[in-house]
Write an enzyme that holds these catalytic residues in place. Structure first.
Site, PDB file in Angstrom:
ATOM      1  N   ASP A   1      -4.044   9.185  -1.979  1.00 37.28           N
ATOM      2  CA  ASP A   1      -4.149   8.636  -0.811  1.00 37.28           C
ATOM      3  C   ASP A   1      -5.207   7.648  -0.874  1.00 37.28           C
ATOM      4  O   ASP A   1      -5.984   7.375  -2.180  1.00 37.28           O
ATOM      5  CB  ASP A   1      -4.677   9.690   0.255  1.00 37.28           C
ATOM      6  N   SER A   2      -5.420   6.527   0.015  1.00 40.35           N
ATOM      7  CA  SER A   2      -6.487   5.550  -0.072  1.00 40.35           C
ATOM      8  C   SER A   2      -7.811   6.307   0.137  1.00 40.35           C
ATOM      9  O   SER A   2      -8.732   5.264  -0.077  1.00 40.35           O
ATOM     10  CB  SER A   2      -6.393   4.423   0.934  1.00 40.35           C
TER      11      SER A   2
ATOM     12  N   TYR B   1      -6.324   1.177   2.670  1.00 39.10           N
ATOM     13  CA  TYR B   1      -5.011   0.358   2.370  1.00 39.10           C
ATOM     14  C   TYR B   1      -4.479  -0.346   3.534  1.00 39.10           C
ATOM     15  O   TYR B   1      -3.851  -1.421   3.317  1.00 39.10           O
ATOM     16  CB  TYR B   1      -4.138   1.471   2.120  1.00 39.10           C
ATOM     17  N   GLY B   2      -4.568   0.276   4.899  1.00 43.57           N
ATOM     18  CA  GLY B   2      -3.977  -0.212   5.908  1.00 43.57           C
ATOM     19  C   GLY B   2      -4.451  -1.851   6.279  1.00 43.57           C
ATOM     20  O   GLY B   2      -3.657  -2.545   7.028  1.00 43.57           O
TER      21      GLY B   2
ATOM     22  N   THR C   1       0.550   4.101   4.938  1.00 45.57           N
ATOM     23  CA  THR C   1       0.497   2.658   4.496  1.00 45.57           C
ATOM     24  C   THR C   1       1.145   2.586   2.906  1.00 45.57           C
ATOM     25  O   THR C   1       2.041   1.685   2.997  1.00 45.57           O
ATOM     26  CB  THR C   1      -0.883   1.860   4.433  1.00 45.57           C
TER      27      THR C   1
END
Length: 263
Positions: free
Chosen positions: A11-12, A43-44, A76
């Site tokens: 994940d980010s 990331y969004g 995302t």
């Protein structure tokens, strides 16, 4: 043997641990490796090209560690990169996207809210899914700008987060939603706060349990499930501060290690 290899999750940042916990609960015998790409979060707010490059980087590290399947625990990254990942790597990928379908089918008021990142709401995959199920609904989409940063910064219980979150869901309440779909893997950590804000009748939906079930199903179909009696070993990495990652995963104490990794 391949079925003994770990499940990879990335994940980010720390939000994907909400997905990871569901996987650990569903498949306690499996080993896992979790990557929190905190230095590049969120990331969004990034371009599709950057999201894809970061997703490839994370994927290649997990593959180098022998992972037998990769869960893209980031809405995302799923909506912007998973098609490319599946086309270029031989192992199975599990993605996550906002659980629009169950909310749309169950809504009585014909109004649902979706709280997500800009990267998810503007993606082609989200647009396709939304168009399939929401043609007769009032859908209130809100970009949760700043929420990921507050969660990553350890401010989950702050007045700042409460006020920001209320400002995002108030327009949804004003339009009589009865379902709120969480479109970011960080957002399940907001559920206790959301329950203080939302009317009791509003149901909150996230994707965690569905992703865990899908992970089990795909492992089984590919004969990759580990069916021994051992408890899984869980290795979590952050490429920035480890304190929030440590704090959010303390409720999974068995065979868990959290450390810094420069990836």
């Amino acid at each position: 043997m391949q079925h003994k290899q770990p499940i990879g999750v990335f994940d980010s940042g720390v939000g994907g641990t909400s997905i990871w916990k569901e996987i650990v609960h569903k498949l306690p015998q499996e080993d896992t490796i979790y990557l929190a790409d905190i230095k590049n979060a969120p990331y969004g707010e990034r371009s599709k090209e950057v999201i894809l490059a970061l997703s490839i980087k994370n994927t290649e590290y997990l593959i180098s560690q022998g992972c037998k399947i990769i869960v893209v625990a980031c809405n995302t990254a799923t909506t912007n990169a998973i098609d490319v990942l599946r086309a270029n790597y031989a192992i199975p990928f599990i993605g996550i996207e906002p659980a629009i379908k169950p909310a749309a089918l169950a809504s009585k008021t014909k109004a649902i809210g979706i709280l997500a990142t800009k990267g998810t709401l503007s993606s082609a995959l989200f647009a396709r899914t939304s168009s399939l199920y929401t043609t007769d609904l009032n859908v209130i989409e809100v970009i949760g700008t700043g929420l990921v940063e507050l969660i990553e910064g350890g401010k989950l219980h702050s007045e700042e987060l409460f006020k920001l979150l209320k400002s995002y869901v108030q327009p949804m309440m004003d339009q009589n939603i009865d379902y709120l779909v969480l479109g970011c893997s960080h957002y399940p950590y907001l559920i206790p706060v959301l329950k203080k804000i939302l009317p009791e009748h509003v149901q909150i939906i996230d994707s965690g349990q569905a992703v865990a079930k899908q992970t089990e199903r795909i492992l089984s179909e590919n004969k990759l499930l580990f069916e021994g009696e051992k408890e899984g070993k869980h290795t979590l990495f952050s490429n920035a501060s480890i304190e929030v990652l440590q704090a959010l995963t303390e409720d999974v104490p068995v065979n868990r290690s959290v450390s810094f990794l420069d990836f």
